[in-house]
Motif scaffolding. Structure first.
Motif, PDB file in Angstrom:
ATOM      1  N   ALA A 106       0.867  -1.100  -0.079  1.00 12.67           N
ATOM      2  CA  ALA A 106       0.038  -0.076   0.033  1.00 12.67           C
ATOM      3  C   ALA A 106       0.947   1.093  -0.081  1.00 12.67           C
ATOM      4  O   ALA A 106       2.111   1.103   0.416  1.00 12.67           O
ATOM      5  CB  ALA A 106      -0.901  -0.018   1.180  1.00 12.67           C
ATOM      6  N   PHE A 107       0.479   2.079  -0.542  1.00  9.51           N
ATOM      7  CA  PHE A 107       1.092   3.508  -0.675  1.00  9.51           C
ATOM      8  C   PHE A 107      -0.020   4.905  -0.814  1.00  9.51           C
ATOM      9  O   PHE A 107      -1.285   4.414  -1.169  1.00  9.51           O
ATOM     10  CB  PHE A 107       2.190   3.595  -1.791  1.00  9.51           C
ATOM     11  N   TYR A 116      -0.975   8.296  -2.652  1.00  8.89           N
ATOM     12  CA  TYR A 116      -1.049   8.754  -3.776  1.00  8.89           C
ATOM     13  C   TYR A 116      -1.033  10.078  -4.344  1.00  8.89           C
ATOM     14  O   TYR A 116      -2.263  10.449  -3.480  1.00  8.89           O
ATOM     15  CB  TYR A 116      -1.609   7.834  -4.728  1.00  8.89           C
ATOM     16  N   ARG A 128      -1.474  13.459  -7.210  1.00  8.36           N
ATOM     17  CA  ARG A 128      -1.289  13.799  -8.676  1.00  8.36           C
ATOM     18  C   ARG A 128      -0.980  15.133  -9.071  1.00  8.36           C
ATOM     19  O   ARG A 128      -2.061  16.077  -9.138  1.00  8.36           O
ATOM     20  CB  ARG A 128      -2.384  13.184  -9.470  1.00  8.36           C
ATOM     21  N   LEU A 146       6.245   8.634 -10.030  1.00  9.00           N
ATOM     22  CA  LEU A 146       5.593   7.668 -11.276  1.00  9.00           C
ATOM     23  C   LEU A 146       5.287   8.609 -12.591  1.00  9.00           C
ATOM     24  O   LEU A 146       4.751   9.689 -12.636  1.00  9.00           O
ATOM     25  CB  LEU A 146       4.153   7.262 -10.764  1.00  9.00           C
ATOM     26  N   ALA A 147       6.243   7.913 -13.419  1.00 10.22           N
ATOM     27  CA  ALA A 147       5.779   8.756 -14.961  1.00 10.22           C
ATOM     28  C   ALA A 147       4.722   7.887 -15.694  1.00 10.22           C
ATOM     29  O   ALA A 147       3.605   7.750 -15.496  1.00 10.22           O
ATOM     30  CB  ALA A 147       7.249   8.882 -15.584  1.00 10.22           C
ATOM     31  N   GLY A 148       5.513   6.804 -16.549  1.00 13.80           N
ATOM     32  CA  GLY A 148       4.461   5.952 -17.357  1.00 13.80           C
ATOM     33  C   GLY A 148       4.479   4.726 -16.501  1.00 13.80           C
ATOM     34  O   GLY A 148       3.435   4.034 -16.780  1.00 13.80           O
ATOM     35  N   GLY A 149       5.135   4.233 -15.553  1.00 12.70           N
ATOM     36  CA  GLY A 149       5.055   3.195 -14.694  1.00 12.70           C
ATOM     37  C   GLY A 149       5.385   2.105 -15.199  1.00 12.70           C
ATOM     38  O   GLY A 149       5.323   0.738 -14.693  1.00 12.70           O
ATOM     39  N   GLN A 150       6.295   2.037 -16.425  1.00  7.38           N
ATOM     40  CA  GLN A 150       6.369   0.677 -17.308  1.00  7.38           C
ATOM     41  C   GLN A 150       7.647   0.232 -16.610  1.00  7.38           C
ATOM     42  O   GLN A 150       7.855  -1.064 -16.819  1.00  7.38           O
ATOM     43  CB  GLN A 150       6.637   0.963 -18.687  1.00  7.38           C
ATOM     44  N   LEU A 179       6.125   0.000 -12.167  1.00  2.00           N
ATOM     45  CA  LEU A 179       4.879  -0.682 -11.731  1.00  2.00           C
ATOM     46  C   LEU A 179       5.429  -2.161 -11.605  1.00  2.00           C
ATOM     47  O   LEU A 179       5.061  -2.868 -10.617  1.00  2.00           O
ATOM     48  CB  LEU A 179       3.710  -1.012 -12.775  1.00  2.00           C
ATOM     49  N   ASP A 190       2.557  10.980  -8.941  1.00  7.26           N
ATOM     50  CA  ASP A 190       2.125  10.561 -10.268  1.00  7.26           C
ATOM     51  C   ASP A 190       2.295  11.972 -10.993  1.00  7.26           C
ATOM     52  O   ASP A 190       1.568  13.202 -11.052  1.00  7.26           O
ATOM     53  CB  ASP A 190       0.978  10.131 -10.376  1.00  7.26           C
ATOM     54  N   ARG A 192       0.579  13.860 -15.496  1.00 10.73           N
ATOM     55  CA  ARG A 192      -0.285  14.513 -16.137  1.00 10.73           C
ATOM     56  C   ARG A 192      -0.034  16.317 -15.911  1.00 10.73           C
ATOM     57  O   ARG A 192      -0.865  17.212 -16.309  1.00 10.73           O
ATOM     58  CB  ARG A 192      -1.778  14.719 -15.725  1.00 10.73           C
ATOM     59  N   LEU A 214       2.965   4.130 -22.918  1.00 11.46           N
ATOM     60  CA  LEU A 214       2.768   4.640 -21.460  1.00 11.46           C
ATOM     61  C   LEU A 214       4.115   5.228 -21.029  1.00 11.46           C
ATOM     62  O   LEU A 214       4.386   6.325 -20.548  1.00 11.46           O
ATOM     63  CB  LEU A 214       2.189   3.728 -20.403  1.00 11.46           C
TER      64      LEU A 214
END
Ligand SMILES: Cc1cc2nc3c(=O)[nH]c(=O)nc-3n(C[C@H](O)[C@H](O)[C@H](O)COP(=O)(O)OP(=O)(O)OC[C@H]3O[C@@H](n4cnc5c(N)ncnc54)[C@H](O)[C@@H]3O)c2cc1C
Ligand code: FES
Ligand code: FES
Lengths: 288, 170
Positions: A5-6, A8, A10, A34-38, A41, A56, A59, A112
């Protein structure tokens, strides 16, 4: 696999993002951008990363897109791989970056994943750090103490480690225009969608059948991307032909520290570096 | 908890979700849309591919909070008015699946490909589906199906395309 858990947030501006990162640091908790998360994640899911806070930045307006800045392009850190590949300015002035980005992963990951995320992550097997290094890009970061610019040569400091300080956000990448240069990204991997066993990013400027200047970055030849400095020196003034290029490329593994792993031994990687450097330089020097 | 609003297959949902919730788990466990499977859970196989606001993504590699405000299309949103999408029809007719586990992701990835390139070559289809693994078919019939769907106009015009029949089974 479910991440720990974290919290978040934005943020809607760079200032707000930097504030969130600073707030976490002051509270003694760990924050991750967190950018695209690729890349993030998978780390979260495997619980190799378990931050208290995820910020995040995907955006934030103004962190995405490509701008013409005279003798260089300014690429927002959140510009996705997909956008880089399709961008007319990148294709025209920094073709090496477009070509290498097209080999990153697969279309869904490219939708992403971002240029800034790839550089900040600094995986030695990733394609774009070596390209940024070859192109002498400059990286702009904003942190609690303001804005600073770091040349790519000083940015990648170790395995998955960059000159970014905790609390600093990478905001943009400045890539000089390489008008009139030839380029090639040679990537060797065992299966279609795999990471590079070795990658060679080459930009070459020719004049009158000779190589005037060459810039070469190597992927997966050590804990950080490296420049093939010995090859660059040997190529300066060399004839743009098979034999002299092969001769120069034989120095490609000099000064590198390739890893040995399940995909290949260090000696095999050194061999690949020499072969791929020869191919990349010949292609880059060849007729466009 | 974070509040999100997501439109999935035409229906808008407002939900409180844990930030760590993956989009694929949101679709499957919260919305009951189990047409999107989880294959590898590492971002490699593409079985979980969905469309998020016009781009294919791997829903196991995206947080539900990242999809806040987005329009998501899953395999369950492709058939219209009881008619299969041309890609669904082509996979059926060209025998583009065996166990079917990879199929939802294959079809969503192929849809993305055809949107950008309505008449791809076989080579371009293979390249475009690079992120989607199939353990059964050997890919030949998948490529054939995508080419057939392209011929049927799947990449041009509306999603309902040139479909001429067939029951929506899913
Ligand atoms: C199946 C698969 C295959 C792949 N194949 C390749 C490949 O062949 N070649 C390749 O190069 N890459 C490959 N990748 C990685 C991909 O390129 C990632 O997109 C990229 O490495 C990370 O970008 P991102 O935007 O997703 O960053 P994220 O995953 O969001 O972030 C990565 C890291 O960088 C930090 N970070 C991100 N942005 C910033 C910022 N602006 N400021 C400070 N820190 C930041 C994050 O905190 C995190 O630690 C692959 C990924 C997958 C899932
Ligand atoms: S389950 Fe998402 S890529 Fe395999
Ligand atoms: S049909 Fe079984 S995995 Fe593709």
């Amino acid at each position: 696999m479910i991440p720990a858990a974290f919290d978040y947030v934005r943020p809607e501006s760079v200032g707000e993002a930097v504030g969130a990162l600073a707030g976490a640091e002051a509270a003694g908790s760990e924050a991750k951008v967190l950018a695209g998360g690729q890349s993030l994640l998978p780390l979260l899911r495997m619980r190799l990363a378990f931050p208290d806070l995820v910020v995040d930045v995907g955006r934030i307006p103004g962190l995405r897109g490509v701008r013409d800045d005279g003798d260089a392009l300014l690429i927002g850190a959140m510009t996705t791989h997909h956008e880089v590949v399709a961008d007319p300015l990148v294709r025209r002035h920094a073709g090496l970056l477009a070509a290498a980005t097209a080999t990153v992963a697969d279309p869904a990951v490219r939708h992403l994943g971002t240029l800034g995320g790839s550089l900040a992550h600094a995986d030695p097997a990733a394609d774009l750090p070596a390209v940024a290094l070859a192109l002498d890009a400059e990286l702009t970061a904003v942190g609690p103490r303001g804005r600073r610019t770091v040349p790519a040569r000083e940015f990648f400091t170790d395995y998955l480690t960059t000159a970014l300080e905790p609390g600093e956000l990478l905001t943009g990448i400045r890539v000089p225009k390489y008008d009139g240069w030839g380029f090639r990204y040679e990537k060797f991997s065992r299966t279609a969608q795999a990471w590079a066993l070795v990658g060679v990013a080459a930009a070459v400027r020719c004049a009158g059948g000779r190589i005037a200047e060459a810039r070469i970055g190597l992927t997966s030849m050590g804990p950080t991307p490296v420049r093939a400095a010995a090859v660059e020196a040997a190529l300066a003034g060399a004839q743009a032909a098979e034999e002299p290029v092969a001769e120069a490329a034989s120095a490609a593994a000099e000064g590198t520290r390739p890893a040995a792993d399940l995909s290949g031994s260090a000696a095999y990687r050194a061999h690949l570096a020499r072969v791929l450097t020869r191919r990349a330089v010949l292609a880059a020097a060849g007729p466009a | 908890m974070s509040r999100i609003s997501v439109t999935v297959d035409g229906t808008t949902y407002e939900d409180d979700v844990e930030p760590r919730l993956l989009l694929v788990h949101y679709l499957r466990d919260r919305l009951g849309l189990t047409g999107t499977p989880v294959g590898c859970d590492t971002g490699n196989c593409g079985a979980c591919t969905v469309d998020v606001s016009g781009a294919s993504v791997k829903s196991c590699s995206m947080l539900a909070v990242q999809a806040d405000g987005a329009e998501v299309t899953t395999i369950q949103g492709l058939a219209a008015d009881g008619r299969w999408h041309p890609l669904q029809r082509a996979f059926h007719e060209e025998h583009g699946l065996q166990c079917g586990y990879c199929t939802p992701g294959m079809i969503l990835a192929a849809r993305d490909l055809l949107r950008a390139n309505p008449h791809p070559t076989a080579e371009e289809v293979r390249h475009g589906l690079e992120g989607n693994l199939c353990r059964c078919t050997g890919y030949q019939n998948i490529v054939r199906a995508v080419l057939a769907a392209a011929d049927a106009g799947a990449g041009t015009g509306a999603d309902s395309g040139a479909d001429t029949g067939g029951e929506a089974a899913i």
